[in-house]
Design a protein around this motif. Structure first.
Motif, PDB file in Angstrom:
ATOM      1  N   GLN A 126      -0.178  22.778  80.811  1.00  0.00           N
ATOM      2  CA  GLN A 126      -0.240  21.554  81.598  1.00  0.00           C
ATOM      3  C   GLN A 126       1.109  20.851  81.558  1.00  0.00           C
ATOM      4  OE1 GLN A 126      -3.127  20.687  83.440  1.00  0.00           O
ATOM      5  NE2 GLN A 126      -3.496  22.811  82.789  1.00  0.00           N
ATOM      6  N   PHE A 127       1.528  20.334  82.699  1.00  0.00           N
ATOM      7  CA  PHE A 127       2.820  19.656  82.799  1.00  0.00           C
ATOM      8  C   PHE A 127       2.828  18.393  81.935  1.00  0.00           C
ATOM      9  CE2 PHE A 127       5.512  16.490  85.100  1.00  0.00           C
ATOM     10  CZ  PHE A 127       6.744  17.089  84.877  1.00  0.00           C
ATOM     11  N   VAL A 128       3.894  18.246  81.122  1.00  0.00           N
ATOM     12  CA  VAL A 128       4.055  17.085  80.247  1.00  0.00           C
ATOM     13  C   VAL A 128       5.116  16.134  80.791  1.00  0.00           C
ATOM     14  CG1 VAL A 128       4.708  16.296  77.943  1.00  0.00           C
ATOM     15  CG2 VAL A 128       3.299  18.354  78.210  1.00  0.00           C
ATOM     16  N   GLY A 129       6.265  16.684  81.223  1.00  0.00           N
ATOM     17  CA  GLY A 129       7.328  15.839  81.753  1.00  0.00           C
ATOM     18  C   GLY A 129       8.633  16.601  81.864  1.00  0.00           C
ATOM     19  N   TRP A 130       9.631  15.941  82.429  1.00  0.00           N
ATOM     20  CA  TRP A 130      10.970  16.525  82.555  1.00  0.00           C
ATOM     21  C   TRP A 130      11.762  16.244  81.282  1.00  0.00           C
ATOM     22  CZ3 TRP A 130       9.947  19.216  86.595  1.00  0.00           C
ATOM     23  CH2 TRP A 130       9.315  18.687  87.709  1.00  0.00           C
ATOM     24  N   HIS A 131      12.630  17.173  80.915  1.00  0.00           N
ATOM     25  CA  HIS A 131      13.349  17.027  79.646  1.00  0.00           C
ATOM     26  C   HIS A 131      14.741  17.637  79.759  1.00  0.00           C
ATOM     27  CE1 HIS A 131      13.820  16.443  75.374  1.00  0.00           C
ATOM     28  NE2 HIS A 131      13.914  17.738  75.125  1.00  0.00           N
ATOM     29  N   THR A 135       5.776  21.927  79.269  1.00  0.00           N
ATOM     30  CA  THR A 135       4.333  22.107  79.385  1.00  0.00           C
ATOM     31  C   THR A 135       3.719  22.211  77.992  1.00  0.00           C
ATOM     32  OG1 THR A 135       4.699  24.495  79.632  1.00  0.00           O
ATOM     33  CG2 THR A 135       4.402  23.216  81.648  1.00  0.00           C
ATOM     34  N   ASP A 136       2.446  21.900  77.891  1.00  0.00           N
ATOM     35  CA  ASP A 136       1.762  21.989  76.601  1.00  0.00           C
ATOM     36  C   ASP A 136       1.192  23.397  76.414  1.00  0.00           C
ATOM     37  OD1 ASP A 136      -0.598  22.196  78.046  1.00  0.00           O
ATOM     38  OD2 ASP A 136      -1.253  20.143  77.638  1.00  0.00           O
ATOM     39  N   GLN A 159       4.622  32.710  86.627  1.00  0.00           N
ATOM     40  CA  GLN A 159       4.529  31.892  85.420  1.00  0.00           C
ATOM     41  C   GLN A 159       4.681  30.409  85.738  1.00  0.00           C
ATOM     42  OE1 GLN A 159       6.735  33.508  81.872  1.00  0.00           O
ATOM     43  NE2 GLN A 159       7.348  35.087  83.334  1.00  0.00           N
ATOM     44  N   ALA A 160       5.612  30.077  86.640  1.00  0.00           N
ATOM     45  CA  ALA A 160       5.818  28.676  87.007  1.00  0.00           C
ATOM     46  C   ALA A 160       4.595  28.115  87.725  1.00  0.00           C
ATOM     47  CB  ALA A 160       7.064  28.538  87.876  1.00  0.00           C
ATOM     48  N   ILE A 161       4.049  28.897  88.663  1.00  0.00           N
ATOM     49  CA  ILE A 161       2.888  28.438  89.435  1.00  0.00           C
ATOM     50  C   ILE A 161       1.678  28.260  88.525  1.00  0.00           C
ATOM     51  CG2 ILE A 161       1.285  29.046  91.291  1.00  0.00           C
ATOM     52  CD1 ILE A 161       4.090  28.202  92.219  1.00  0.00           C
ATOM     53  N   ALA A 162       1.599  29.055  87.473  1.00  0.00           N
ATOM     54  CA  ALA A 162       0.469  28.946  86.548  1.00  0.00           C
ATOM     55  C   ALA A 162       0.612  27.754  85.610  1.00  0.00           C
ATOM     56  CB  ALA A 162       0.344  30.234  85.727  1.00  0.00           C
ATOM     57  N   SER A 163       1.776  27.099  85.639  1.00  0.00           N
ATOM     58  CA  SER A 163       1.996  25.998  84.695  1.00  0.00           C
ATOM     59  C   SER A 163       2.435  24.728  85.425  1.00  0.00           C
ATOM     60  CB  SER A 163       3.016  26.410  83.631  1.00  0.00           C
ATOM     61  OG  SER A 163       4.236  26.860  84.214  1.00  0.00           O
ATOM     62  N   TRP A 164       3.685  24.362  85.285  1.00  0.00           N
ATOM     63  CA  TRP A 164       4.137  23.052  85.777  1.00  0.00           C
ATOM     64  C   TRP A 164       4.134  22.938  87.298  1.00  0.00           C
ATOM     65  CZ3 TRP A 164       8.580  22.469  88.796  1.00  0.00           C
ATOM     66  CH2 TRP A 164       9.406  23.584  88.899  1.00  0.00           C
ATOM     67  N   ALA A 165       4.237  24.076  87.996  1.00  0.00           N
ATOM     68  CA  ALA A 165       4.333  24.033  89.460  1.00  0.00           C
ATOM     69  C   ALA A 165       2.997  24.303  90.153  1.00  0.00           C
ATOM     70  CB  ALA A 165       5.376  25.041  89.940  1.00  0.00           C
ATOM     71  N   SER A 166       1.904  24.224  89.419  1.00  0.00           N
ATOM     72  CA  SER A 166       0.607  24.580  90.000  1.00  0.00           C
ATOM     73  C   SER A 166       0.225  23.694  91.183  1.00  0.00           C
ATOM     74  CB  SER A 166      -0.486  24.503  88.926  1.00  0.00           C
ATOM     75  OG  SER A 166      -0.571  23.188  88.405  1.00  0.00           O
ATOM     76  N   ASP A 167       0.656  22.438  91.159  1.00  0.00           N
ATOM     77  CA  ASP A 167       0.318  21.537  92.266  1.00  0.00           C
ATOM     78  C   ASP A 167       1.555  21.126  93.062  1.00  0.00           C
ATOM     79  OD1 ASP A 167       1.518  20.053  90.313  1.00  0.00           O
ATOM     80  OD2 ASP A 167       0.065  18.407  90.330  1.00  0.00           O
ATOM     81  N   ARG A 168       2.591  21.980  93.014  1.00  0.00           N
ATOM     82  CA  ARG A 168       3.846  21.623  93.692  1.00  0.00           C
ATOM     83  C   ARG A 168       4.200  22.610  94.810  1.00  0.00           C
ATOM     84  NH1 ARG A 168       6.478  17.793  90.570  1.00  0.00           N
ATOM     85  NH2 ARG A 168       5.641  17.551  88.469  1.00  0.00           N
ATOM     86  N   VAL A 203      13.257  16.216  95.694  1.00  0.00           N
ATOM     87  CA  VAL A 203      13.180  14.963  94.953  1.00  0.00           C
ATOM     88  C   VAL A 203      12.190  13.998  95.594  1.00  0.00           C
ATOM     89  CG1 VAL A 203      14.485  12.935  94.199  1.00  0.00           C
ATOM     90  CG2 VAL A 203      15.527  15.207  94.064  1.00  0.00           C
ATOM     91  N   ALA A 204      12.150  13.956  96.908  1.00  0.00           N
ATOM     92  CA  ALA A 204      11.293  13.002  97.614  1.00  0.00           C
ATOM     93  C   ALA A 204       9.811  13.330  97.461  1.00  0.00           C
ATOM     94  CB  ALA A 204      11.672  12.957  99.086  1.00  0.00           C
ATOM     95  N   THR A 205       9.464  14.625  97.512  1.00  0.00           N
ATOM     96  CA  THR A 205       8.048  15.012  97.507  1.00  0.00           C
ATOM     97  C   THR A 205       7.563  15.566  96.177  1.00  0.00           C
ATOM     98  OG1 THR A 205       8.501  17.277  98.249  1.00  0.00           O
ATOM     99  CG2 THR A 205       8.234  15.577  99.952  1.00  0.00           C
ATOM    100  N   GLY A 206       8.490  16.044  95.347  1.00  0.00           N
ATOM    101  CA  GLY A 206       8.102  16.672  94.093  1.00  0.00           C
ATOM    102  C   GLY A 206       7.593  18.092  94.262  1.00  0.00           C
ATOM    103  N   LYS A 207       7.643  18.632  95.485  1.00  0.00           N
ATOM    104  CA  LYS A 207       7.161  19.981  95.750  1.00  0.00           C
ATOM    105  C   LYS A 207       8.296  20.999  95.575  1.00  0.00           C
ATOM    106  CE  LYS A 207       3.077  18.530  97.022  1.00  0.00           C
ATOM    107  NZ  LYS A 207       1.868  18.824  96.202  1.00  0.00           N
ATOM    108  N   LEU A 208       7.917  22.253  95.326  1.00  0.00           N
ATOM    109  CA  LEU A 208       8.912  23.315  95.219  1.00  0.00           C
ATOM    110  C   LEU A 208       9.702  23.422  96.518  1.00  0.00           C
ATOM    111  CD1 LEU A 208       6.965  26.193  93.414  1.00  0.00           C
ATOM    112  CD2 LEU A 208       8.645  24.634  92.426  1.00  0.00           C
TER     113      LEU A 208
END
Length: 655
Positions: free
Chosen positions: A553-558, A548-549, A645-654, A508-513
């Motif tokens: 690309q990451f859009v947001g949490w839902h 993701t779109d 799949q996660a790394i290729a999408s919303w987690a690419s920079d996490r 939660v603090a860093t947003g990283k995996l």
């Protein structure tokens, strides 16, 4: 100066105005925006002017033309509003809508890109705009449109320009397909689908279509609303229809009842003629035509036989020409058998007598008009929500948590839902508890939706302002705790059935995996039948997805709910879930496309292959007593596939 030369001269003027807007200090943006819009307004009637606007739409966007307005968020715009905006008396509104649609067209045709708008999404939006305004494209006019003069001419000019670039060949077919796709999800809100069907009816009348499945699908939709039975086939009007059936014998009345029921259950839509028929036969002998008109099966018939008085009272109090969908809601409520749950009969009896007081009354009247009383709208909404729990939608509001809660309560504890509806009606407040601390919505500041949504069902309009505040207060009470606050909020907010432990894929603090491989293995162990001892999901469980779109690309949490995990007809393991965003069918990129029909989905469910679903999950709940169970029976290949799949999408920079 001829029209084309004027457009060329104005294009240079527009370029200068765009550059001034781009460089303007924030305090001067509003003035420069008005200058740009003035030039756009002058370009609209010129030859070649629309080309100039389209070619520069993205430049105007980047320069800040839409800053501070709804148009700054194209992904949230509603196609059903565009037509009226193009007819606005304020030339600036017409101009900004024209630029916005030009932006959609540039993206749809591949001439430009936008970080929040995918090419297919833009094309789909324009197709809907065209479909909802087919009358204007075909040139059909009446006294009202003729009186609008130049405004009508401008609207037609714009729509025809877009249709020339998008093409009308596919609009009717796409429209029919889109309406059926939406109806298959059985949303409580059907206004958009009905508007589209009206446009289909106009198109069929004006131009027709070639014989075939497309025309058959279109005619089924039109007849469901305007002529679902033999006696209503020619759309004679309500009074003429009632005159006809007044002379029918029992056999003919029964045929009408079955025709209405068939059309309603085929589409999820209720014709005004169905409403008139149902109210007419309420007084027919032993009411035997009522269950026929509702299309009840064995469970519904059993409820009808035992609770006939209550059902008749519900029909009289909720079914009007302003609330036709209450008929379908009631039929599905009876088919669920919820009246056999002991508290439901007295709770619905109480709702029949419930008055809507205070600001709640004003909110419902504002949203649904005053043709019928707010109590009628609310009761109709209650029948729909309880009959169609997975049809609850959040509208264009950031209220997925509240919509999910309403859907859950309708599924699991509809008597509790009626209890808090009664609270909100009588006291314009709602009382809940968080770990023993009482929370009264009346004592809390307004949440993100203010006084509440206006594009939602009556129950949501009533409850969401209170739920929104309570949810925010629960979050405030979690400040200072380590970890994601949903761990504590979801069980307290939704109900006892939400598992008390929570797995989160990110810090939660860093947003990283954070310990992502264990997160994936734990989800397999919790939900996959091959790894959890074939244990089914007994109650909907809240979960969080990283949306993701189509470009991944990451859009947001839902917020969503996991409903069940099972194999489809091909043997593929799928997760079936509820998404409160009004339309579950979405493309999340990388081949992750949510299905709403054709893979064993029930009405209102979305589904994905197990691995695809897991690749977009970032939070889920689990039984704390199960935490130490081994999770090594999941193959490395399965885990690696999901992680990729996660790394290729919303987690690419996490990472």
């Amino acid at each position: 100066m001829d029209s084309r030369a004027k457009a060329a001269w104005l294009s240079d003027t527009l370029d200068t105005a765009i550059e001034r807007l781009r460089k303007a200090h924030p305090s001067a943006k509003l003035l420069e925006q008005s200058v740009v819009l003035d030039v756009v307004g002058q370009l609209l009637p010129t030859d070649g002017g629309l080309d100039v606007i389209r070619e520069r739409a993205i430049q105007m966007d980047r320069a800040g033309l839409f800053a501070g307005s709804d148009w700054d968020h194209p992904e949230a715009l509603l196609p059903q509003i565009s037509g009226n905006t193009l007819m606005a008396q304020d030339p600036a509104l017409v101009a900004i809508e024209a630029v916005s649609l030009g932006r959609f067209l540039a993206i749809a045709t591949g001439q430009a890109r936008h970080e929040n708008l995918h090419q297919e999404t833009a094309r789909h939006f324009l197709t809907q705009v065209l479909a909802l305004n087919l009358r204007d494209i075909f040139g059909q006019s009446n006294e009202a449109t003729r009186a609008l003069g130049d405004r009508q001419v401008t609207k037609q000019r714009l729509l025809r320009y877009f249709s020339d670039h998008i093409g009308l060949t596919d609009v009717l077919g796409a429209l029919v397909t889109e309406v059926w796709r939406l109806l298959e999800q059985r949303s409580v809100q059907v206004g958009v689908a009905k508007d589209m069907i009206v446009q289909i009816a106009i198109a069929l009348h004006q131009n027709g279509t070639e014989p075939g499945s497309e025309r058959l699908g279109a005619e089924r939709l039109v007849s469901a609303l305007f002529g679902p039975t033999v006696a209503s086939l020619d759309d004679p009007g309500i009074e003429a229809y009632l005159d006809r059936i007044d002379h029918f014998d029992e056999a003919n009345l029964s045929r009408e009842a079955m025709g209405f029921a068939r059309a309603m259950h085929d589409t999820g839509l209720v014709s005004d003629y169905h409403v008139a028929f149902l109210l007419h036969v309420l007084d027919y002998r032993d009411h035997s035509l009522v269950p026929e008109a509702l299309g009840l099966g064995s469970t519904g018939l059993d409820c009808w036989r035992q609770y006939r008085r209550l059902i008749n009272d519900l029909i009289r109090a909720s079914v009007t020409l302003s609330t036709p969908q209450a008929v379908y809601g009631l039929a599905m409520l009876l088919e669920r058998g919820v009246l056999h749950h002991a508290p439901m009969v007295p709770a619905l009896d109480r709702q029949l007598r419930q008055k809507v007081l205070g600001s709640a009354r004003a909110r419902i009247t504002l949203c649904f008009g005053d043709v019928v009383q707010p109590e009628t709208h609310l009761l109709a909404g209650v029948l729909q929500i309880i009959g169609q729990p997975l049809g609850v939608g959040q509208g264009a509001n950031p209220t997925c948590q509240s919509a999910r809660a309403i859907a859950m309560w309708s599924q699991i504890e509809p008597d509790y839902l009626l209890h808090i509806i009664s609270q909100a009606c009588e006291f314009d407040a709602m009382l809940m508890q968080f770990e023993g601390t009482k929370i009264n919505s009346a004592n809390l500041p307004a949440g993100p939706v203010g006084v509440g949504p206006i594009d939602a069902d009556p129950v949501s309009v009533l409850l969401v302002p209170h739920l929104d505040r309570i949810y925010a207060e629960m979050g405030r009470l979690c400040i200072g705790r380590e970890g994601d606050p949903h761990r504590w909020i979801n069980p307290e907010f939704h109900g006892w059935w939400v598992s008390r432990d929570c797995a989160v894929a990110v810090d939660v603090a860093t947003g990283k995996l954070s310990d992502y491989e264990n997160f994936l293995r734990r989800f397999f162990a919790t939900y996959h039948p091959h790894h959890n001892g074939n244990r089914p999901v007994s109650h909907p469980q809240p979960a969080g997805i990283a949306v993701t779109d189509p470009n991944q690309q990451f859009v947001g949490w839902h917020a969503i709910s996991i409903l069940r995990v099972a194999e489809d007809q091909t043997g593929m393991m799928r997760v079936y879930f509820y998404n409160p965003n009004n339309d579950s069918g979405q493309d999340w990129g990388g081949g992750v496309v949510v299905s709403t029909s054709g893979h064993g989905e029930r009405y209102g469910e979305g589904s994905l292959e197990f691995g695809h679903f897991l690749s977009r999950i970032y939070l889920f709940h689990d039984e704390p007593l199960r935490r130490q169970e081994p999770k090594k029976d999941v193959s490395e290949a399965a885990v690696a596939s999901v992680r990729t799949q996660a790394i290729a999408s919303w987690a690419s920079d996490r990472q």
